[in-house]
Write an enzyme that holds these catalytic residues in place. Structure first.
Site, PDB file in Angstrom:
ATOM      1  N   TYR A  64       0.870  -1.179   0.000  1.00 17.20           N
ATOM      2  CA  TYR A  64       0.000   0.000   0.000  1.00 17.20           C
ATOM      3  C   TYR A  64       0.902   1.222   0.000  1.00 17.20           C
ATOM      4  O   TYR A  64       1.850   1.278   0.781  1.00 17.20           O
ATOM      5  CB  TYR A  64      -0.921   0.015   1.228  1.00 17.20           C
ATOM      6  CG  TYR A  64      -2.370  -0.066   0.811  1.00 17.20           C
ATOM      7  CD1 TYR A  64      -2.936   0.952   0.057  1.00 17.20           C
ATOM      8  CD2 TYR A  64      -3.156  -1.174   1.119  1.00 17.20           C
ATOM      9  CE1 TYR A  64      -4.251   0.875  -0.374  1.00 17.20           C
ATOM     10  CE2 TYR A  64      -4.465  -1.258   0.686  1.00 17.20           C
ATOM     11  CZ  TYR A  64      -5.015  -0.231  -0.054  1.00 17.20           C
ATOM     12  OH  TYR A  64      -6.293  -0.318  -0.489  1.00 17.20           O
ATOM     13  N   GLU A  66      -0.342   4.787  -0.477  1.00 21.18           N
ATOM     14  CA  GLU A  66      -1.099   6.028  -0.618  1.00 21.18           C
ATOM     15  C   GLU A  66      -0.213   7.227  -0.284  1.00 21.18           C
ATOM     16  O   GLU A  66       0.632   7.137   0.611  1.00 21.18           O
ATOM     17  CB  GLU A  66      -2.272   5.997   0.354  1.00 21.18           C
ATOM     18  CG  GLU A  66      -3.602   6.263  -0.300  1.00 21.18           C
ATOM     19  CD  GLU A  66      -4.719   6.062   0.688  1.00 21.18           C
ATOM     20  OE1 GLU A  66      -4.949   6.985   1.470  1.00 21.18           O
ATOM     21  OE2 GLU A  66      -5.332   4.977   0.688  1.00 21.18           O
ATOM     22  N   ASP A 241      -6.065  14.894 -23.983  1.00 21.45           N
ATOM     23  CA  ASP A 241      -6.027  13.466 -23.668  1.00 21.45           C
ATOM     24  C   ASP A 241      -5.294  12.793 -24.834  1.00 21.45           C
ATOM     25  O   ASP A 241      -5.861  12.573 -25.898  1.00 21.45           O
ATOM     26  CB  ASP A 241      -7.465  12.955 -23.541  1.00 21.45           C
ATOM     27  CG  ASP A 241      -7.543  11.459 -23.273  1.00 21.45           C
ATOM     28  OD1 ASP A 241      -6.495  10.781 -23.321  1.00 21.45           O
ATOM     29  OD2 ASP A 241      -8.668  10.969 -23.029  1.00 21.45           O
ATOM     30  N   THR A 270      -2.857   7.207 -21.559  1.00 21.53           N
ATOM     31  CA  THR A 270      -2.664   5.825 -21.135  1.00 21.53           C
ATOM     32  C   THR A 270      -1.188   5.519 -21.341  1.00 21.53           C
ATOM     33  O   THR A 270      -0.489   6.264 -22.039  1.00 21.53           O
ATOM     34  CB  THR A 270      -3.470   4.832 -21.996  1.00 21.53           C
ATOM     35  OG1 THR A 270      -3.013   4.950 -23.358  1.00 21.53           O
ATOM     36  CG2 THR A 270      -4.961   5.106 -21.938  1.00 21.53           C
ATOM     37  N   LYS A 273      -0.986   2.069 -24.925  1.00 23.38           N
ATOM     38  CA  LYS A 273      -1.358   2.091 -26.348  1.00 23.38           C
ATOM     39  C   LYS A 273      -0.078   2.319 -27.162  1.00 23.38           C
ATOM     40  O   LYS A 273       0.835   1.521 -27.059  1.00 23.38           O
ATOM     41  CB  LYS A 273      -2.454   3.128 -26.573  1.00 23.38           C
ATOM     42  CG  LYS A 273      -3.743   2.752 -25.806  1.00 23.38           C
ATOM     43  CD  LYS A 273      -4.890   3.702 -26.035  1.00 23.38           C
ATOM     44  CE  LYS A 273      -6.106   3.275 -25.210  1.00 23.38           C
ATOM     45  NZ  LYS A 273      -7.224   4.227 -25.317  1.00 23.38           N
ATOM     46  N   ARG A 279      -0.422  -1.634 -18.790  1.00 20.33           N
ATOM     47  CA  ARG A 279      -1.749  -1.013 -18.757  1.00 20.33           C
ATOM     48  C   ARG A 279      -1.757   0.010 -17.630  1.00 20.33           C
ATOM     49  O   ARG A 279      -1.486  -0.325 -16.484  1.00 20.33           O
ATOM     50  CB  ARG A 279      -2.842  -2.045 -18.477  1.00 20.33           C
ATOM     51  CG  ARG A 279      -2.867  -3.219 -19.425  1.00 20.33           C
ATOM     52  CD  ARG A 279      -4.231  -3.878 -19.424  1.00 20.33           C
ATOM     53  NE  ARG A 279      -5.172  -3.001 -20.082  1.00 20.33           N
ATOM     54  CZ  ARG A 279      -5.228  -2.830 -21.403  1.00 20.33           C
ATOM     55  NH1 ARG A 279      -4.446  -3.503 -22.209  1.00 20.33           N
ATOM     56  NH2 ARG A 279      -6.082  -1.988 -21.923  1.00 20.33           N
TER      57      ARG A 279
END
Ligand code: PLP
Length: 478
Positions: A64, A66, A241, A270, A273, A279
């Protein structure tokens, strides 16, 4: 590295997995076999490197983390700090950005981070200032109620879906459409190109808080300098974007007015791509929005995925090498060869060609819907996706278009000669397929007729095209 290191790594991993759930190990092996056999023209897909793939399968997944680098809500994040800082540094260097936030899990998540960073900066911060409050928790119930109303009452102007825009740019089925009052700009019906005067006119009339540029099915460059001028003229925040074409920006095929980073207030993408990484998603911005962007988790994101951030660092390091620029140029050369090959054989292309990684075929000239064309091509071993064309009479489900893209096949090594051969295969299938009829004899938008012998023949030719270009040539699972 020994030539067998990658084979050994993947084989050993499968052996370990097989001991627990052999069906998963089998499916992983089958997926590699399927990918090796298919002529993949999906414009949004690619093949990440073995190093990128292997970076995702380890104990970073257990953490974790955060918070941000050096400021975590959990102890023991020093190694996560290392990889997150590396990924951000590679991203900043690669794209020439002041700030990079590498935590978003996907493109949609990156957009949400950007929207809320803009809303926090443009709506929430001024409201806090007016109320002389430092934190939202310090607002009175009445001020909080008013602020929530104001946050939910902002405007966004983005590219229309059928012109190639994305669902996350303010369309109703996506949360962005429920958050924003949205209008969209389309393309010129005659040329298929963005008409910047019309965008400026729409911006003047609608006065959006956010002007969004970026697309997933527009085969041309966008002039981001002009778009920024339009945004400035109405006081809008300009967001780009670049999910689809980030690899072309990274590889310096899109420069000057066509590089979004120097022109936009905030850029999302992203990483999987054309950028060819794991991903995931990413946000780039200047110092003005950096603090708000860094609040992405836990504002809209679940805990960061340290194994994926590590893989982003690896893939971005790969994208900074000189051979990535060659790769990016070959993507565009291949798309243009594919477009030329299709045009020469009589196909109709939206905008008449391409200057990026994708081509949009209007298949109505073949008497087909996008859905019929997509299935007929799939029967013939060619993987594409159907896509709406501007003012599409068949709507978003059946559509009239086929979108094809070259990032994946270019990674495999196919070149312009193979693209011409691919155009021949696509044209053969589409010209030999006819629309079918429903049970009542009426024309069907889904049924089609294609002689199985043609599909088989094309399938064989597609497989032959791939033979000299093995996928993951260093990986042998046998
Ligand atoms: C693919 C895409 C997205 C969404 O990316 P995911 O990783 O699937 O969430 C967002 N915007 C654009 C323009 C895209 O092409």
């Amino acid at each position: 590295m020994s030539p067998n290191a990658e084979s050994t790594a993947f084989r050993s991993a499968l052996e370990v997995i097989r001991a627990v759930e052999p069906r998963v190990a089998d499916a992983i092996g089958a997926e590699l076999a399927d990918q090796r056999e298919s002529l993949k023209l999906i414009a949004s897909e690619n093949y990440a490197s073995p190093a990128t793939l292997l970076t995702m399968g380890n104990w970073f997944s257990d953490k974790y983390a955060e918070g941000t680098v050096g400021r975590r809500f959990y102890a023991g994040c020093q190694n996560v700090d290392t990889v997150e800082a590396l990924a951000a540094e590679h991203a900043r260097e690669l794209f020439g950005a002041t700030h990079a936030y590498v935590q978003p899990h996907s493109g949609i998540d990156a957009n949400l981070v950007a929207f809320w960073a803009i809303l926090a900066d443009r709506v929430e911060s001024p409201a806090l200032k007016r109320a002389q409050a430092r934190h939202v928790n310090d607002l009175t119930e009445a001020d909080w109620f008013a602020l929530r109303r104001e946050l939910g009452d902002q405007r966004m102007l983005g590219m229309s879906l059928d012109a190639g825009g994305h669902l996350t740019h303010g369309f109703r089925p996506n949360i962005s459409g429920k958050m924003f009052d949205q209008r969209s700009y389309g393309t010129d019906p005659a040329t298929g190109l963005i008409d910047y005067d019309r965008v400026a006119e729409a911006a003047r009339e609608f006065r959006p808080l956010i002007l969004v540029a970026g697309y997933s099915a527009y085969p041309r460059k966008v002039n981001f300098r002009i778009m920024r001028e339009i945004a400035d003229s109405v006081g809008a925040t300009f967001m780009v974007d670049m999910a689809h074409f980030a690899g072309l920006v990274a590889g310096k095929v899109f420069t000057g007015d066509f590089d979004p980073v120097p022109h936009a207030h905030i850029v999302t993408t992203t990483t999987h791509k054309s950028l060819r990484g794991p991903r995931g998603g990413m946000v780039l911005c200047g110092p003005e929005l950096a603090d708000q962007v860094d609040r992405g988790c836990p504002m809209v994101l679940g805990g960061p995925l340290p194994h994926v951030m590590a893989a982003k660092a690896v893939a971005l390091a790969e994208a900074r090498r000189p051979d990535f620029a060659d790769y990016a140029q070959r993507i565009v050369d291949n798309a243009q060869a594919l477009a030329d090959g299709l045009l020469r054989r009589g196909a109709t292309l939206v905008t008449g060609g391409t200057d990026n990684h994708l081509v949009l075929i209007d298949v109505s000239n073949y008497g087909l819907t996008g859905r019929q064309a997509e299935q007929a091509l799939l029967d013939s071993g060619i993987v594409t996706n159907r896509n709406a064309v501007p003012q599409d009479p068949n709507g978003a489900w059946y559509t009239s278009g086929i979108r094809i893209g070259t990032p994946a096949l270019t990674t495999r090594g196919l070149g312009t000669t193979e693209m011409d051969a691919t155009a021949e295969l696509i044209h053969t299938v589409l010209s030999q397929t006819t629309a079918g009829t429903g049970p009542d004899g009426a024309a069907s938008k889904a049924k089609y007729v294609l002689d199985p012998a043609v599909a088989e023949q094309v399938g064989k030719q597609a497989a032959d095209l791939l033979t000299p270009f093995p996928l993951y040539p260093t990986v042998d699972l046998a």
